[in-house]
Design a protein around this motif. Structure first.
Motif, PDB file in Angstrom:
ATOM      1  N   ARG A  11      34.937  42.982  52.823  1.00 13.08           N
ATOM      2  CA  ARG A  11      34.165  42.694  53.859  1.00 13.08           C
ATOM      3  C   ARG A  11      33.309  41.764  53.202  1.00 13.08           C
ATOM      4  NH1 ARG A  11      35.349  42.989  59.102  1.00 13.08           N
ATOM      5  NH2 ARG A  11      32.993  43.023  59.415  1.00 13.08           N
ATOM      6  N   ILE A  12      32.764  40.502  54.109  1.00 16.46           N
ATOM      7  CA  ILE A  12      31.801  39.541  53.665  1.00 16.46           C
ATOM      8  C   ILE A  12      30.591  40.030  54.429  1.00 16.46           C
ATOM      9  CG2 ILE A  12      31.323  37.165  53.677  1.00 16.46           C
ATOM     10  CD1 ILE A  12      34.263  36.473  54.051  1.00 16.46           C
ATOM     11  N   PRO A  13      29.731  40.225  53.557  1.00 14.12           N
ATOM     12  CA  PRO A  13      28.355  40.529  54.335  1.00 14.12           C
ATOM     13  C   PRO A  13      27.982  39.192  55.603  1.00 14.12           C
ATOM     14  CG  PRO A  13      27.924  40.479  52.011  1.00 14.12           C
ATOM     15  CD  PRO A  13      29.419  40.101  52.347  1.00 14.12           C
ATOM     16  N   GLY A  14      27.618  40.031  56.510  1.00 16.92           N
ATOM     17  CA  GLY A  14      27.460  38.941  57.790  1.00 16.92           C
ATOM     18  C   GLY A  14      28.489  38.791  58.577  1.00 16.92           C
ATOM     19  N   GLY A  15      29.914  39.197  58.173  1.00 21.18           N
ATOM     20  CA  GLY A  15      31.198  39.163  59.002  1.00 21.18           C
ATOM     21  C   GLY A  15      32.147  38.433  58.098  1.00 21.18           C
ATOM     22  N   GLY A  16      33.485  38.709  58.605  1.00 18.77           N
ATOM     23  CA  GLY A  16      34.719  38.169  58.038  1.00 18.77           C
ATOM     24  C   GLY A  16      35.207  38.988  57.034  1.00 18.77           C
ATOM     25  N   GLU A  17      36.397  38.876  56.499  1.00 17.92           N
ATOM     26  CA  GLU A  17      37.165  39.459  55.528  1.00 17.92           C
ATOM     27  C   GLU A  17      37.853  38.496  54.486  1.00 17.92           C
ATOM     28  OE1 GLU A  17      38.323  43.681  57.590  1.00 17.92           O
ATOM     29  OE2 GLU A  17      39.866  41.885  57.454  1.00 17.92           O
ATOM     30  N   LEU A  18      37.700  38.691  53.288  1.00 19.21           N
ATOM     31  CA  LEU A  18      38.617  38.033  52.233  1.00 19.21           C
ATOM     32  C   LEU A  18      39.938  38.745  52.047  1.00 19.21           C
ATOM     33  CD1 LEU A  18      35.742  37.150  49.545  1.00 19.21           C
ATOM     34  CD2 LEU A  18      36.787  35.535  51.378  1.00 19.21           C
ATOM     35  N   ARG A  19      40.920  38.321  51.776  1.00 17.38           N
ATOM     36  CA  ARG A  19      42.078  38.943  51.196  1.00 17.38           C
ATOM     37  C   ARG A  19      42.508  38.375  49.959  1.00 17.38           C
ATOM     38  NH1 ARG A  19      46.348  37.758  54.578  1.00 17.38           N
ATOM     39  NH2 ARG A  19      45.253  35.922  55.225  1.00 17.38           N
ATOM     40  N   LEU A  20      42.910  39.470  48.903  1.00 14.84           N
ATOM     41  CA  LEU A  20      43.226  39.020  47.807  1.00 14.84           C
ATOM     42  C   LEU A  20      44.877  39.064  47.723  1.00 14.84           C
ATOM     43  CD1 LEU A  20      43.131  38.333  44.864  1.00 14.84           C
ATOM     44  CD2 LEU A  20      42.779  40.669  44.218  1.00 14.84           C
ATOM     45  N   MET A  21      45.566  38.221  47.531  1.00 14.70           N
ATOM     46  CA  MET A  21      46.973  38.264  47.664  1.00 14.70           C
ATOM     47  C   MET A  21      47.725  37.761  46.320  1.00 14.70           C
ATOM     48  SD  MET A  21      47.271  38.595  50.828  1.00 14.70           S
ATOM     49  CE  MET A  21      49.121  38.263  51.169  1.00 14.70           C
ATOM     50  N   GLN A  22      48.931  38.557  45.981  1.00 26.72           N
ATOM     51  CA  GLN A  22      49.575  37.957  44.666  1.00 26.72           C
ATOM     52  C   GLN A  22      51.149  37.832  45.090  1.00 26.72           C
ATOM     53  OE1 GLN A  22      49.602  41.220  42.026  1.00 26.72           O
ATOM     54  NE2 GLN A  22      50.706  40.021  40.131  1.00 26.72           N
ATOM     55  N   ARG A  23      51.564  37.006  44.420  1.00 30.64           N
ATOM     56  CA  ARG A  23      52.990  36.473  44.385  1.00 30.64           C
ATOM     57  C   ARG A  23      53.639  36.175  42.957  1.00 30.64           C
ATOM     58  NH1 ARG A  23      54.669  31.403  48.047  1.00 30.64           N
ATOM     59  NH2 ARG A  23      53.602  30.256  46.292  1.00 30.64           N
ATOM     60  N   GLY A  24      54.241  37.103  42.277  1.00 27.68           N
ATOM     61  CA  GLY A  24      54.578  37.162  40.843  1.00 27.68           C
ATOM     62  C   GLY A  24      53.357  36.873  40.187  1.00 27.68           C
ATOM     63  N   THR A  25      53.143  35.907  39.449  1.00 28.57           N
ATOM     64  CA  THR A  25      51.930  35.659  38.462  1.00 28.57           C
ATOM     65  C   THR A  25      50.830  34.889  39.348  1.00 28.57           C
ATOM     66  OG1 THR A  25      52.736  33.851  37.194  1.00 28.57           O
ATOM     67  CG2 THR A  25      53.453  35.886  36.260  1.00 28.57           C
ATOM     68  N   GLU A  26      51.125  34.494  40.302  1.00 25.84           N
ATOM     69  CA  GLU A  26      50.118  33.981  41.160  1.00 25.84           C
ATOM     70  C   GLU A  26      49.137  34.836  41.944  1.00 25.84           C
ATOM     71  OE1 GLU A  26      50.221  30.148  44.639  1.00 25.84           O
ATOM     72  OE2 GLU A  26      51.950  30.947  43.601  1.00 25.84           O
ATOM     73  N   PHE A  27      48.006  34.285  41.972  1.00 26.74           N
ATOM     74  CA  PHE A  27      46.957  35.106  42.888  1.00 26.74           C
ATOM     75  C   PHE A  27      46.505  33.840  43.863  1.00 26.74           C
ATOM     76  CE2 PHE A  27      47.222  37.638  39.227  1.00 26.74           C
ATOM     77  CZ  PHE A  27      47.500  39.102  39.782  1.00 26.74           C
ATOM     78  N   SER A  28      46.008  34.365  45.198  1.00 23.60           N
ATOM     79  CA  SER A  28      45.228  33.628  46.012  1.00 23.60           C
ATOM     80  C   SER A  28      44.134  34.693  46.601  1.00 23.60           C
ATOM     81  CB  SER A  28      46.369  33.223  46.994  1.00 23.60           C
ATOM     82  OG  SER A  28      45.665  32.640  48.226  1.00 23.60           O
TER      83      SER A  28
END
Length: 222
Positions: A11-28
């Motif tokens: 959760r982001i303070p003030g609203g919204g969400e961050l998502r941590l994603m992974q594909r193999g050795t790559e992160f987003s």
């Protein structure tokens, strides 16, 4: 094609969400459908530190980095600054720091354990407002640039009052460096009206300079 795996949501303070994603050795790290950062696209974040460090005029710089992200700017600064430097990283979302010590620890290595580094879990804007002629450099990569995307309150960093606070927080001759996903003529004008001497640098997002988005870094000297 290897599918993306959703590792965590913050959760982001003030609203919204961050998502941590992974594909193999790559992160987003993503906000909705927008990708904020990716481990394959980091050249411009490194350039943010490189451009500042080569312009610093003191052997014992006090440096403030707004936004931890995936640590590209931090690690570049650590590699370029001497042993007498002090680096404070302000990160608004506590989970981003947890990701750095958890799923992204292979990327961060021991960078957070560097004795020159202090992690401040809080709003970089508030930290700037409390500072008076404290910093030799302030590096901001807390959003998509002056046109805020993740947190509406980030816009206050880039308006006249926010830029005035940043200027007051810098020592004489200090540098404010701002990363952006694209150009913004009005922001350049605001920097100048606030009293900064401004240099605008275009950099590639992808290593090697071939392809990838062209990002912008403003270097504004007090």
């Amino acid at each position: 094609m290897i599918p993306w795996i959703h590792l965590d949501t913050a959760r982001i303070p003030g609203g919204g969400e961050l998502r941590l994603m992974q594909r193999g050795t790559e992160f987003s790290i993503r906000l909705g459908q927008n990708e904020l950062m990716n481990t394959r696209l980091f050249t411009s974040e490194e350039a943010l530190a490189q451009l500042v460090c080569e312009r610093l005029r003191t052997p014992r710089p006090q440096v403030l980095i707004g936004g931890l992200g995936m640590g590209f700017t931090l690690r570049a600064a650590e590699a370029l600054l001497g042993p007498e430097a002090a680096i404070t990283v302000a990160e608004l979302v506590p989970a981003v720091v947890e990701w750095a010590r958890g799923p992204l620890s292979g990327i961060f290595g021991d960078s957070l354990e560097d004795p020159r580094v202090t992690i401040h879990e809080g709003d970089v804007a508030a930290l700037i407002r409390r500072s008076r002629q404290q910093w030799d450099a302030i590096l901001l990569d807390v959003d998509n640039g002056p046109d805020g995307l993740t947190v509406e309150a980030n816009d206050a960093l880039y308006d006249h009052a926010g830029l005035g606070a940043a200027r007051a927080a810098l020592k004489s001759g200090g540098l404010l460096a701002v990363w952006s996903s694209g150009p913004d003529r009005h922001f350049t004008e605001r920097l100048r009206r606030t009293g900064f001497a401004v240099e605008e640098v275009k950099v590639r997002a992808r290593a090697g300079g071939g392809g990838g988005s062209r990002h912008v870094i403003w270097l504004a000297r007090r």
